[in-house]
Design an enzyme around this catalytic site. Structure first.
Site, PDB file in Angstrom:
ATOM      1  N   ARG A  63      46.252  35.196  35.770  1.00  0.00           N
ATOM      2  CA  ARG A  63      46.849  36.091  36.759  1.00  0.00           C
ATOM      3  C   ARG A  63      45.733  36.765  37.550  1.00  0.00           C
ATOM      4  O   ARG A  63      44.853  37.408  36.964  1.00  0.00           O
ATOM      5  CB  ARG A  63      47.716  37.157  36.075  1.00  0.00           C
ATOM      6  CG  ARG A  63      48.331  38.116  37.081  1.00  0.00           C
ATOM      7  CD  ARG A  63      49.061  39.269  36.426  1.00  0.00           C
ATOM      8  NE  ARG A  63      49.401  40.238  37.454  1.00  0.00           N
ATOM      9  CZ  ARG A  63      49.363  41.554  37.312  1.00  0.00           C
ATOM     10  NH1 ARG A  63      49.007  42.083  36.158  1.00  0.00           N
ATOM     11  NH2 ARG A  63      49.674  42.345  38.311  1.00  0.00           N
ATOM     12  N   HIS A 104      47.497  44.495  44.528  1.00  0.00           N
ATOM     13  CA  HIS A 104      47.046  45.253  43.365  1.00  0.00           C
ATOM     14  C   HIS A 104      46.202  46.419  43.869  1.00  0.00           C
ATOM     15  O   HIS A 104      45.013  46.530  43.559  1.00  0.00           O
ATOM     16  CB  HIS A 104      46.255  44.359  42.407  1.00  0.00           C
ATOM     17  CG  HIS A 104      46.135  44.914  41.020  1.00  0.00           C
ATOM     18  ND1 HIS A 104      46.457  44.182  39.885  1.00  0.00           N
ATOM     19  CD2 HIS A 104      45.741  46.130  40.570  1.00  0.00           C
ATOM     20  CE1 HIS A 104      46.239  44.928  38.807  1.00  0.00           C
ATOM     21  NE2 HIS A 104      45.807  46.112  39.206  1.00  0.00           N
ATOM     22  N   GLU A 136      52.410  47.529  39.692  1.00  0.00           N
ATOM     23  CA  GLU A 136      52.572  48.933  39.307  1.00  0.00           C
ATOM     24  C   GLU A 136      52.761  49.880  40.494  1.00  0.00           C
ATOM     25  O   GLU A 136      51.918  50.745  40.771  1.00  0.00           O
ATOM     26  CB  GLU A 136      51.371  49.376  38.462  1.00  0.00           C
ATOM     27  CG  GLU A 136      51.235  48.592  37.169  1.00  0.00           C
ATOM     28  CD  GLU A 136      50.116  49.110  36.261  1.00  0.00           C
ATOM     29  OE1 GLU A 136      49.434  50.091  36.642  1.00  0.00           O
ATOM     30  OE2 GLU A 136      49.916  48.538  35.179  1.00  0.00           O
ATOM     31  N   ASN A 181      53.602  45.438  32.337  1.00  0.00           N
ATOM     32  CA  ASN A 181      52.273  45.944  31.990  1.00  0.00           C
ATOM     33  C   ASN A 181      52.463  47.066  30.982  1.00  0.00           C
ATOM     34  O   ASN A 181      53.064  48.096  31.314  1.00  0.00           O
ATOM     35  CB  ASN A 181      51.554  46.484  33.228  1.00  0.00           C
ATOM     36  CG  ASN A 181      51.260  45.401  34.253  1.00  0.00           C
ATOM     37  OD1 ASN A 181      51.514  44.219  34.034  1.00  0.00           O
ATOM     38  ND2 ASN A 181      50.721  45.805  35.387  1.00  0.00           N
ATOM     39  N   TYR A 201      50.713  49.563  27.900  1.00  0.00           N
ATOM     40  CA  TYR A 201      49.532  50.082  27.224  1.00  0.00           C
ATOM     41  C   TYR A 201      49.840  51.111  26.152  1.00  0.00           C
ATOM     42  O   TYR A 201      49.150  51.181  25.146  1.00  0.00           O
ATOM     43  CB  TYR A 201      48.566  50.700  28.252  1.00  0.00           C
ATOM     44  CG  TYR A 201      47.965  49.677  29.179  1.00  0.00           C
ATOM     45  CD1 TYR A 201      46.848  48.953  28.804  1.00  0.00           C
ATOM     46  CD2 TYR A 201      48.538  49.419  30.426  1.00  0.00           C
ATOM     47  CE1 TYR A 201      46.290  47.998  29.641  1.00  0.00           C
ATOM     48  CE2 TYR A 201      47.988  48.467  31.277  1.00  0.00           C
ATOM     49  CZ  TYR A 201      46.874  47.752  30.885  1.00  0.00           C
ATOM     50  OH  TYR A 201      46.332  46.801  31.708  1.00  0.00           O
ATOM     51  N   GLU A 256      50.108  42.513  31.619  1.00  0.00           N
ATOM     52  CA  GLU A 256      48.902  43.243  31.231  1.00  0.00           C
ATOM     53  C   GLU A 256      49.141  43.875  29.872  1.00  0.00           C
ATOM     54  O   GLU A 256      50.190  44.469  29.630  1.00  0.00           O
ATOM     55  CB  GLU A 256      48.545  44.363  32.224  1.00  0.00           C
ATOM     56  CG  GLU A 256      48.054  43.902  33.579  1.00  0.00           C
ATOM     57  CD  GLU A 256      47.654  45.068  34.479  1.00  0.00           C
ATOM     58  OE1 GLU A 256      47.311  46.152  33.942  1.00  0.00           O
ATOM     59  OE2 GLU A 256      47.697  44.901  35.698  1.00  0.00           O
TER      60      GLU A 256
END
Length: 443
Positions: free
Chosen positions: A76, A120, A165, A291, A293, A350
């Site tokens: 990606r 991005h 995002e 994504n 985290y 991600e």
């Protein structure tokens, strides 16, 4: 316990143009908002910039060889809008497109499936000067840019992500000022969200009007929010934060409307929304990129600890170098939430962590913390697949140690260590572990 992944599961790594490419003034590329932001004193740690980054613009062949050695089946990457359409709209810079043309061919020759992200965060500065994502004209310029990239690469690229995002651009870029364009309390945060989602919808139309068979999606950072205690104020605060981070994006994408309860609380006049916008936004994407985290514990700011019941859960004992709690179970929760929205295909686009690496003997980089982080999250991903979530692939963040936005080069997320003085690449222990996971298709 060994958990196997489905046959054909895609194993990848992810990057972003401004974080790795460098070559910011070569072959007709124009200034981006991040080029400008990096030059404002105090905005980026140590005054770092993405001027050189990982020099991927010149070293992409070496980086593809690293991907081959790891056994990646997908990669990606993002395209730099200022490199392809330097004025934001209008003439296309063929030299800029040539770079991505070569990159895509190189990936395919190596047997690696390209996953292309169109935006991005590196908006052309000239568009920011006209109002950026605060004005709806940027959404239409984005669709034209998408069409230009598709016309050149659409015969070979099947997987497309429009935005990365949009919450970050809106919240960190237009409310807290931590990211470009660095506006604090602009009051335009929700307009920025809407114009990005409109851009997603218009770009999706442009992509689908090109070559047939495209899978068109969007990458969202989604996170659970857990109330600090069972107090009603804590529960309300957590529900509001989670709603603004997750439902504010997923509801319009899947049902063509913003959540009524959040509209009332936010007090957004929705003057940016015109007739037909939500129909354009609300065609469900072919895929969702997740994504993930961390999970955050939220308390109401006006509530004193002495007035709270006992915490619902203990604070996470483990945090990354970013100070983020390590909460792999949240990945499973978000994957199941997407399945509940009816997502047809999901990719973890991600997932990764920054840790201080240990270099031994000049050519060994030990990063057991990162390996453990990735392994625990992959176990949760496998459990979600067992529960019926249509998870099709996983992209570790990130391939290379890179420019980590406001933290400059002080935080390392990469599977591959980069000495930014010499540009030497050294795969870390986590990279070799990931190679084995890919070879076994199991964790």
């Amino acid at each position: 316990m060994t958990r196997r992944f489905p046959e054909g599961f895609l194993w990848g790594a992810a990057t972003a143009s401004y974080q790795i490419e460098g070559a910011v003034a070569e072959d007709g590329r124009s200034e981006s908002v991040w080029d400008r932001f990096c030059r404002i004193p105090g905005r980026v740690l140590n005054g770092d910039t993405g001027d050189v980054a990982c020099d991927h613009y010149h070293r992409w062949r070496d980086d593809i060889r690293i991907m081959e050695d790891l056994g990646l089946s997908a990669y990606r990457f993002s395209v730099a809008w200022p490199r392809v359409v330097p004025q934001g709209r209008g003439p296309v810079n063929q030299a800029g497109l040539d770079f991505y043309d070569r990159l895509v061919d190189g990936l395919l020759e190596a047997g690696i499936e390209p996953f292309l992200t169109l935006f991005h965060w590196d908006l052309p500065q000239c568009l920011e000067d006209e109002g950026g994502w605060r004005v709806r004209g940027t959404a239409h310029a984005f669709a034209d840019y998408a069409a230009a990239v598709e016309s050149r690469l659409g015969d070979r690229v099947r997987h497309w992500l429009t935005l990365n995002e949009p919450w970050v651009v809106a919240h960190l870029g237009h409310r807290t000022g931590q990211h470009a364009p660095g506006l604090v309390g602009s009051g335009a945060e929700l307009d920025v969200v809407h114009h990005q989602l409109l851009g997603h919808g218009l770009a999706s139309q442009a992509l689908r009007a090109g070559h047939s068979g495209h899978e068109v999606g969007i990458a969202l950072n989604l996170e659970p929010r857990i109330p600090r205690s069972d107090h009603p104020l804590d529960r309300d605060a957590a529900a509001l934060e989670e709603g603004l981070m997750n439902r504010w994006f997923l509801d319009p994408l899947f049902s063509g409307r913003y959540p009524d309860d959040l509209l009332a609380i936010a007090g957004w006049p929705a003057s940016a929304v015109t007739e037909g916008d939500l129909e354009i936004i609300g065609r469900p994407p072919d895929s969702i990129g997740l994504n993930y985290y961390r999970t955050e514990v939220v308390g109401h700011p006006g509530l004193r600890d002495c007035d709270r019941p006992p915490p619902l859960q203990d604070p996470a004992a483990e945090v990354t170098e970013m100070g983020w709690p390590v909460t792999p179970e949240g990945l499973g929760a978000m994957l199941r939430m997407l399945e509940g929205y009816g997502a047809r295909a999901v990719y973890v686009t991600e997932n990764g962590a920054a840790y201080p690496d240990t270099i031994r003997g000049g050519d060994r980089v030990e990063d057991e913390d990162r390996r453990s982080y990735l392994e625990r999250h992959l176990v949760e991903a496998a459990k979600a697949i067992d529960d019926g979530v249509p998870l099709r692939g996983y992209f570790a963040w990130t391939l290379l140690d890179n420019f980590e936005w406001g933290f400059g080069y002080s935080r390392r997320f990469g599977l591959v260590h980069v000495d930014h003085a010499t540009q030497r690449r050294t795969p870390k222990a986590s990279a070799y572990w990931y190679r084995d996971v890919i070879a076994r298709n199991a964790v």
